[in-house]
Design an enzyme around this catalytic site. Structure first.
Site, PDB file in Angstrom:
ATOM      1  CG  HIS A  97       3.782   7.030   9.225  1.00 18.05           C
ATOM      2  ND1 HIS A  97       3.907   6.939  10.589  1.00 18.05           N
ATOM      3  CD2 HIS A  97       3.935   5.774   8.740  1.00 18.05           C
ATOM      4  CE1 HIS A  97       4.157   5.682  10.921  1.00 18.05           C
ATOM      5  NE2 HIS A  97       4.170   4.948   9.833  1.00 18.05           N
ATOM      6  CB  CYS A 141       2.322   2.840  11.904  1.00 15.33           C
ATOM      7  SG  CYS A 141       2.958   1.629  10.768  1.00 15.33           S
TER       8      CYS A 141
HETATM    9  N1  GLN Z   1       7.253  -2.345  12.412  1.00  7.20           N
HETATM   10  C1  GLN Z   1       5.856  -2.242  12.005  1.00  7.20           C
HETATM   11  C2  GLN Z   1       5.612  -2.665  10.554  1.00  7.20           C
HETATM   12  O1  GLN Z   1       6.530  -2.680   9.778  1.00  7.20           O
HETATM   13  C3  GLN Z   1       5.360  -0.813  12.175  1.00  7.20           C
HETATM   14  C4  GLN Z   1       6.022   0.153  11.191  1.00  7.20           C
HETATM   15  C5  GLN Z   1       5.612   1.596  11.471  1.00  7.20           C
HETATM   16  O2  GLN Z   1       5.369   1.976  12.601  1.00  7.20           O
HETATM   17  N2  GLN Z   1       5.628   2.414  10.387  1.00  7.20           N
HETATM   18  O3  GLN Z   1       4.467  -2.936  10.206  1.00  7.20           O
END
Ligand code: GLN
Length: 240
Positions: free
Chosen positions: A193, A95
């Site tokens: 995740h 992510c």
């Molecule tokens: N801030 C980034 C987004 O919202 C990554 C989010 C994350 O790492 N889950 O896309």
């Protein structure tokens, strides 16, 4: 001769809100079960790579504000990390960490958080978050992959990277092209995740095998009892 692998855990105190640490725990467990010593080194901002020959890099996800702090530090490591990626180091980036290996992450307010441009991709925050369980099929192995996504970023890969998986249920990279994540050399970029690896043991083993093979070593032929892991995998599939 004991088998040793060195893992660099990038920014564990900043990219830590989505439980991605479970990936490092899984790699540690699955290495130990095979008699492989996995040495984990946490790398925080202003810490260099300590001249260690790392075999695996891991970088998890985080919110925009933590990504700004990480981006600033990553710029100091840009050449070293890019060279290692080109030298086939194994790299799992999830992510926010995935986004920062690309050109930039453009946040909702239009500000651009620079990545290290090691991967041919860019990310633009959409106006709705993509949240939920994801079921996809890894393109290379055809194995099912399950995980949980929570991002507003829409990642657009270029022609120099390949998709990691084909979406069956969920959004993936951008909710438009039907793909999730990327593969480039031994880099696995993903939005999943969960954490990802506990529920996808075959993927965890692939990362370990690739890291060993890069050193000219073979994966020990030890069969692990993956009853629990497979149950967690099936339970996630059955959600859909
Ligand atoms: N801030 C980034 C987004 O919202 C990554 C989010 C994350 O790492 N889950 O896309």
């Amino acid at each position: 001769m004991s088998l040793i692998l060195e893992l660099a855990y990038l920014y564990p105190k900043l990219l830590n809100i989505y439980g991605d640490r479970g990936n490092v725990l899984t790699l540690s467990f699955r290495c130990q079960a095979r008699g492989i010593n996995l040495n984990v080194t946490a790398i925080s901002p202003n810490e260099d790579l300590q001249g260690k020959n790392f075999d695996i890099f891991f970088m998890g996800g985080g919110q925009d504000q933590q990504q700004v702090l990480v981006s600033n530090d990553l710029q100091m490591k840009k050449k070293e990390l890019t060279d290692l990626i080109e030298d086939n180091v194994v790299f799992l980036a999830v992510c926010g960490g995935y986004q920062l290996l690309g050109k930039y992450y453009r946040a909702q307010d239009g500000s651009e958080i620079p990545g290290i441009d090691a991967l041919d991709l860019y990310t633009i925050a959409g106006n709705k978050r993509m949240i939920g369980n994801v079921l996809c099929k890894e393109i290379e192995s055809k194995n099912t992959i399950v995980g949980f996504e929570n991002h507003s970023g829409k990642t657009y890969p270029g022609s120099s990277v390949k998709p990691f998986a084909k979406i069956i249920r969920g959004s993936g990279n951008n909710g438009e092209d039907g793909f999730e994540g990327i593969r480039y050399k031994n880099v696995f970029g993903t939005y999943l995740h969960g954490a990802l690896l506990p529920k996808n043991p075959h993927l965890a083993d692939k990362l370990i095998r690739l890291a060993l093979e890069r050193k000219g070593l073979k994966m020990p032929e030890v069969i692990l009892n993956d009853e629990l892991e497979e149950l967690a995998h099936r339970k996630t599939i059955n959600i859909f």
